[in-house]
Design a protein around this motif. Structure first.
Motif, PDB file in Angstrom:
ATOM      1  N   LEU A 137      16.121  34.385 -17.684  1.00 46.65           N
ATOM      2  CA  LEU A 137      15.620  35.294 -16.651  1.00 46.65           C
ATOM      3  C   LEU A 137      16.717  35.767 -15.703  1.00 46.65           C
ATOM      4  N   GLY A 138      17.958  35.366 -15.989  1.00 41.95           N
ATOM      5  CA  GLY A 138      19.073  35.821 -15.166  1.00 41.95           C
ATOM      6  C   GLY A 138      19.256  35.060 -13.865  1.00 41.95           C
ATOM      7  N   VAL A 139      18.640  33.895 -13.739  1.00 39.07           N
ATOM      8  CA  VAL A 139      18.793  33.071 -12.539  1.00 39.07           C
ATOM      9  C   VAL A 139      20.101  32.288 -12.637  1.00 39.07           C
ATOM     10  N   ASN A 140      20.820  32.199 -11.533  1.00 38.51           N
ATOM     11  CA  ASN A 140      22.052  31.402 -11.504  1.00 38.51           C
ATOM     12  C   ASN A 140      21.660  29.934 -11.366  1.00 38.51           C
ATOM     13  N   ALA A 141      21.415  29.302 -12.508  1.00 38.46           N
ATOM     14  CA  ALA A 141      20.985  27.899 -12.537  1.00 38.46           C
ATOM     15  C   ALA A 141      22.136  27.026 -13.007  1.00 38.46           C
ATOM     16  N   ILE A 142      22.323  25.910 -12.349  1.00 40.20           N
ATOM     17  CA  ILE A 142      23.364  24.946 -12.711  1.00 40.20           C
ATOM     18  C   ILE A 142      22.687  23.667 -13.176  1.00 40.20           C
ATOM     19  N   ARG A 143      23.175  23.142 -14.283  1.00 33.03           N
ATOM     20  CA  ARG A 143      22.631  21.883 -14.830  1.00 33.03           C
ATOM     21  C   ARG A 143      23.486  20.738 -14.338  1.00 33.03           C
ATOM     22  N   PHE A 144      22.860  19.833 -13.574  1.00 32.12           N
ATOM     23  CA  PHE A 144      23.562  18.663 -13.087  1.00 32.12           C
ATOM     24  C   PHE A 144      23.299  17.498 -14.036  1.00 32.12           C
ATOM     25  N   GLY A 145      24.338  16.749 -14.361  1.00 31.11           N
ATOM     26  CA  GLY A 145      24.202  15.624 -15.291  1.00 31.11           C
ATOM     27  C   GLY A 145      25.328  15.659 -16.312  1.00 31.11           C
ATOM     28  N   ARG A 146      25.449  14.594 -17.066  1.00 31.80           N
ATOM     29  CA  ARG A 146      26.536  14.510 -18.043  1.00 31.80           C
ATOM     30  C   ARG A 146      26.319  15.512 -19.173  1.00 31.80           C
ATOM     31  N   PRO A 147      27.318  16.342 -19.489  1.00 32.11           N
ATOM     32  CA  PRO A 147      27.164  17.358 -20.535  1.00 32.11           C
ATOM     33  C   PRO A 147      26.734  16.790 -21.881  1.00 32.11           C
ATOM     34  N   VAL A 148      27.100  15.526 -22.163  1.00 29.88           N
ATOM     35  CA  VAL A 148      26.751  14.917 -23.444  1.00 29.88           C
ATOM     36  C   VAL A 148      25.230  14.819 -23.615  1.00 29.88           C
ATOM     37  N   LYS A 149      24.498  14.802 -22.507  1.00 29.32           N
ATOM     38  CA  LYS A 149      23.041  14.689 -22.590  1.00 29.32           C
ATOM     39  C   LYS A 149      22.349  16.054 -22.639  1.00 29.32           C
ATOM     40  N   VAL A 150      23.143  17.115 -22.596  1.00 30.13           N
ATOM     41  CA  VAL A 150      22.606  18.474 -22.527  1.00 30.13           C
ATOM     42  C   VAL A 150      22.741  19.145 -23.893  1.00 30.13           C
ATOM     43  N   ARG A 151      21.765  19.994 -24.248  1.00 31.99           N
ATOM     44  CA  ARG A 151      21.838  20.739 -25.503  1.00 31.99           C
ATOM     45  C   ARG A 151      23.121  21.548 -25.583  1.00 31.99           C
ATOM     46  N   GLU A 152      23.693  21.597 -26.774  1.00 32.36           N
ATOM     47  CA  GLU A 152      25.029  22.183 -26.958  1.00 32.36           C
ATOM     48  C   GLU A 152      25.135  23.597 -26.402  1.00 32.36           C
ATOM     49  N   HIS A 153      24.149  24.451 -26.689  1.00 36.40           N
ATOM     50  CA  HIS A 153      24.275  25.850 -26.272  1.00 36.40           C
ATOM     51  C   HIS A 153      24.037  26.053 -24.775  1.00 36.40           C
ATOM     52  N   LEU A 154      23.684  24.982 -24.067  1.00 33.94           N
ATOM     53  CA  LEU A 154      23.462  25.089 -22.624  1.00 33.94           C
ATOM     54  C   LEU A 154      24.587  24.441 -21.815  1.00 33.94           C
ATOM     55  N   ARG A 155      25.569  23.877 -22.493  1.00 32.13           N
ATOM     56  CA  ARG A 155      26.586  23.081 -21.782  1.00 32.13           C
ATOM     57  C   ARG A 155      27.484  23.918 -20.872  1.00 32.13           C
ATOM     58  N   GLU A 156      27.591  25.216 -21.139  1.00 31.29           N
ATOM     59  CA  GLU A 156      28.402  26.068 -20.259  1.00 31.29           C
ATOM     60  C   GLU A 156      27.798  26.169 -18.866  1.00 31.29           C
ATOM     61  N   ALA A 157      26.499  25.871 -18.749  1.00 31.55           N
ATOM     62  CA  ALA A 157      25.825  25.952 -17.447  1.00 31.55           C
ATOM     63  C   ALA A 157      25.878  24.625 -16.693  1.00 31.55           C
ATOM     64  N   THR A 158      26.521  23.603 -17.265  1.00 30.16           N
ATOM     65  CA  THR A 158      26.613  22.316 -16.570  1.00 30.16           C
ATOM     66  C   THR A 158      27.638  22.394 -15.448  1.00 30.16           C
TER      67      THR A 158
END
Length: 658
Positions: free
Chosen positions: A285-306
């Motif tokens: 939706l174009g929201v500037n969302a940041i994923r907090f947490g260890r990248p290893v626990k995040v889906r591969e295609h979403l890791r750029e947002a960590t």
């Protein structure tokens, strides 16, 4: 009890098992009682988890550990690059070949040791990925002599979660500092009129107060109404039955609130999978969302947002690298320096280290400061990096899977407006300790607030299931309120299976086999049902209109999940075989459910939990096939009602086994 659409409808409150309220209150007149109760319960839960791990380590045989899928032995290790700066280690069988069936999956915490994890220094890691032959684990510290000798992997206990929940309880009840939440009294259910108190307008400082604008958003009337009510209330509960778009509604609500000027918002869920779902929807939706947490626990295609990835890509990282290289050059010359010159060099190194730390903190502050929505797990919200950050608005998705102390972790980050999204008719929080469960730890905050008069807005249009698949759960669990947002034509039955009625893609395949209690005593399996499942699977894939990843196989018992996995042909690895709990929030074109229980006593164990039945039967889009022993299942009233419904519609598939 009434009749509705051919399905016996009963009071859903009484239908779902209620935990004993020993030591648990739904209203808390004294703040101290709430604090003492939940401090005790999370302590009991941790003790039980630790004792279970210790018991497995010290008393279980190697064969029993492997059989339960909780440990892997005699592995060889090697390093394999880095993951966001942390070492990756790979473990394989010493003799090569496939690893035994195990329960380590992406994002799981594992304990790495030589042979005796209770008596040696261990290293903790997180599973990056796995296949049939190897498992890759990200560690913060590389094991010494990784290529020498053998290794073992074990499941460990989560002390971090306990500590952060305890800190949240202290903050929730503290009158000092700027932490906690102004919703304290409301969440303790102390107001006389809970419904009206929850509807009060939130007092959010610095809000730009732009009007709500939902134009152009793909939302149905019920979803729009849920958002409209939630944005103007300080406490909202949104109930989303299966397929009604809970997370879709949540991300559009977050987008709308950002447009109103209400950011930054803290968006949480109990599991990493659910947080990733929020993140993915927000990014779309174009929201500037940041994923907090260890990248290893995040889906591969979403890791750029960590946060880690954003920090690594920040322009000021070049300054840090320049200072780091300068320090390396100074260190290289240290051995040639003497006296005052050496002292000055050490001073320069220390000054450079301080400057790097300050730069890194400024980068983190800039990245987090620019985020419109911060996405993290409930427990992740308690990380020290977020210690001084406050969020007026907190949204918790899958809130019914979180224990109350877990939900408090994000709430005490200064919450003035709370939105809980979930469905108490689906699976509750996972609680290991029976004592803690009986004390109320398995009752989520979402459900306790409902019990005390906070009104829930229920989403009623489902977009997942063929209308026939929707029919029973709607009548049995949702007072026949679910409507179809998709037609039968949108969900054509799959070829390859002889449906008893082609227009109604639901079938019960009777298998009168025998259940087997595992050696560990912790689970059960049924080889007759497993064979039937594999046969049905092969038939479904034969025509070619389904891929292996279109089909999901579910069983309430991990022993059956393991058995089916072992019987699965290698070319069908794309078929996901999971427990019911592992499929909450998921969907597949076709679901095959193996119920396992088959005995003359009519004992169906935790199949009695109607929430588990609800989840299992609402994952399928185009077809649901249930395999089981009808004679045993009929001893439970909910299963008996479902079998009556199946019989009335002519959906018993006797022909499949005869």
């Amino acid at each position: 009890m009434g009749e509705r659409g051919g399905v016996r409808r009963i009071d859903t409150h009484s239908d779902f098992p209620r935990k004993s309220k020993v030591g648990h209150e739904s209203k808390w007149r004294r703040s101290q009682d709430h604090f003492e109760c939940f401090t005790r319960l999370i302590g009991i839960e941790l003790e039980d988890e630790l004792s279970q791990v210790q018991k497995r380590w010290k008393e279980w045989s190697k064969q029993r550990m492997v059989g339960a899928g909780l440990a892997l032995f005699d592995l060889v290790g090697r390093t394999s690059g880095r993951f966001f700066g942390d070492p990756i280690v790979v473990f394989e069988n010493r003799g090569g070949g496939s690893l035994p069936h195990h329960r380590f999956g992406h994002g799981d915490m594992v304990v790495i040791s030589r042979a005796r994890p209770w008596a040696e220094k261990v290293i903790e890691g997180v599973v990056l990925d796995r296949n049939r032959f190897r498992i890759r684990i990200v560690v913060t510290e590389k094991p010494s002599d990784i290529r020498k000798g053998g290794w073992r992997l074990d499941r460990g206990a989560n002390r971090v979660a306990h500590d952060r929940m305890h800190e949240a309880l202290i903050s929730f009840h503290s009158t000092e500092g700027d932490g906690g939440t102004v919703l304290n009294n409301l969440l303790l259910c102390q107001p006389h009129d809970m419904a009206e108190s929850a509807k009060m307008v939130p007092k959010i400082h610095g809000e730009k107060r732009r009007p709500l604008d939902l134009k152009g958003m793909m939302l149905d009337d019920g979803q729009q109404e849920a958002i409209s009510k939630a944005v103007s209330s300080r406490l909202s509960i949104i109930q989303g039955p299966p397929g009604t778009g809970k997370t879709h509604t949540a991300v559009h609500m977050l987008k709308a609130m950002i447009m109103m000027g209400r950011g930054p918002i803290l968006a949480c869920a109990e599991s990493n999978v659910a947080v990733d779902n929020l993140l993915e929807g927000l990014l779309d939706l174009g929201v500037n969302a940041i994923r907090f947490g260890r990248p290893v626990k995040v889906r591969e295609h979403l890791r750029e947002a960590t946060l880690d990835a954003q920090v690594a890509a920040h322009p000021k990282r070049d300054e840090i690298e320049f200072i780091r290289e300068e320090n390396a050059a100074i260190k290289a010359k240290l051995s040639d320096l003497r006296g005052k010159e050496k002292g000055l060099a050490h001073k320069d190194i220390n000054r450079n280290f301080k400057e790097m730390r300050e730069l890194e903190q400024r980068i983190v502050d800039e990245v987090l400061g620019g985020a419109e929505v911060l996405c993290t797990t409930n427990i992740g919200a308690g990380h020290f990096t977020l210690a001084n950050r406050r969020f007026s608005t907190v949204l918790i998705d899958e809130a019914t899977q979180a224990s109350e102390p877990s939900s408090l972790v994000p709430i005490v980050k200064g919450c003035r407006q709370l939105i809980l999204v979930g469905d108490h008719r689906q699976l509750p929080p996972t609680v290991i300790s029976r004592v803690a469960e009986d004390g109320g730890l398995s009752i989520p905050l979402f459900e306790r607030l409902l019990e005390n008069g906070v009104e829930a807005h229920m989403l009623t249009t489902q977009y997942r299931m063929h209308p026939t698949i929707r029919e029973f759960p709607s009548a049995r669990f949702y007072d026949n309120r679910l409507k179809d947002g998709c037609s039968a034509a949108d969900r054509p039955p799959a070829a390859g299976f002889l449906w008893p009625d082609w227009d109604k893609p639901v079938a019960f395949v009777p298998v009168h086999g025998a259940e087997i209690s595992e050696e560990t005593g912790s689970s059960r399996s049924n080889i007759d049902e497993a064979a039937a499942v594999i046969s049905i699977l092969n038939d479904l894939l034969l025509p070619g209109d389904l891929n292996p990843n279109d089909i999901g196989i579910i069983s309430p018992y991990s022993g059956q999940v393991r058995l089916i996995g072992q019987m699965m042909p290698e070319d069908l690895e794309g078929v996901e075989v999971k427990s019911v709990d592992g499929y909450q929030g998921r969907e597949k074109e076709i679901i095959i459910l193996s119920t396992v229980r088959s005995n003359s006593d009519g004992n169906i164990g935790f199949l009695k939990d109607s929430r588990r039945l609800n989840v299992a039967m609402t994952r399928a889009k185009r077809g649901l096939i249930v395999v089981g022993d009808d004679r045993t299942l009929r001893h439970d009233r909910t299963w008996s009602s479902w079998l009556d419904w199946v019989s009335e519609l002519g959906l018993m598939a006797w022909h499949i086994r005869n």
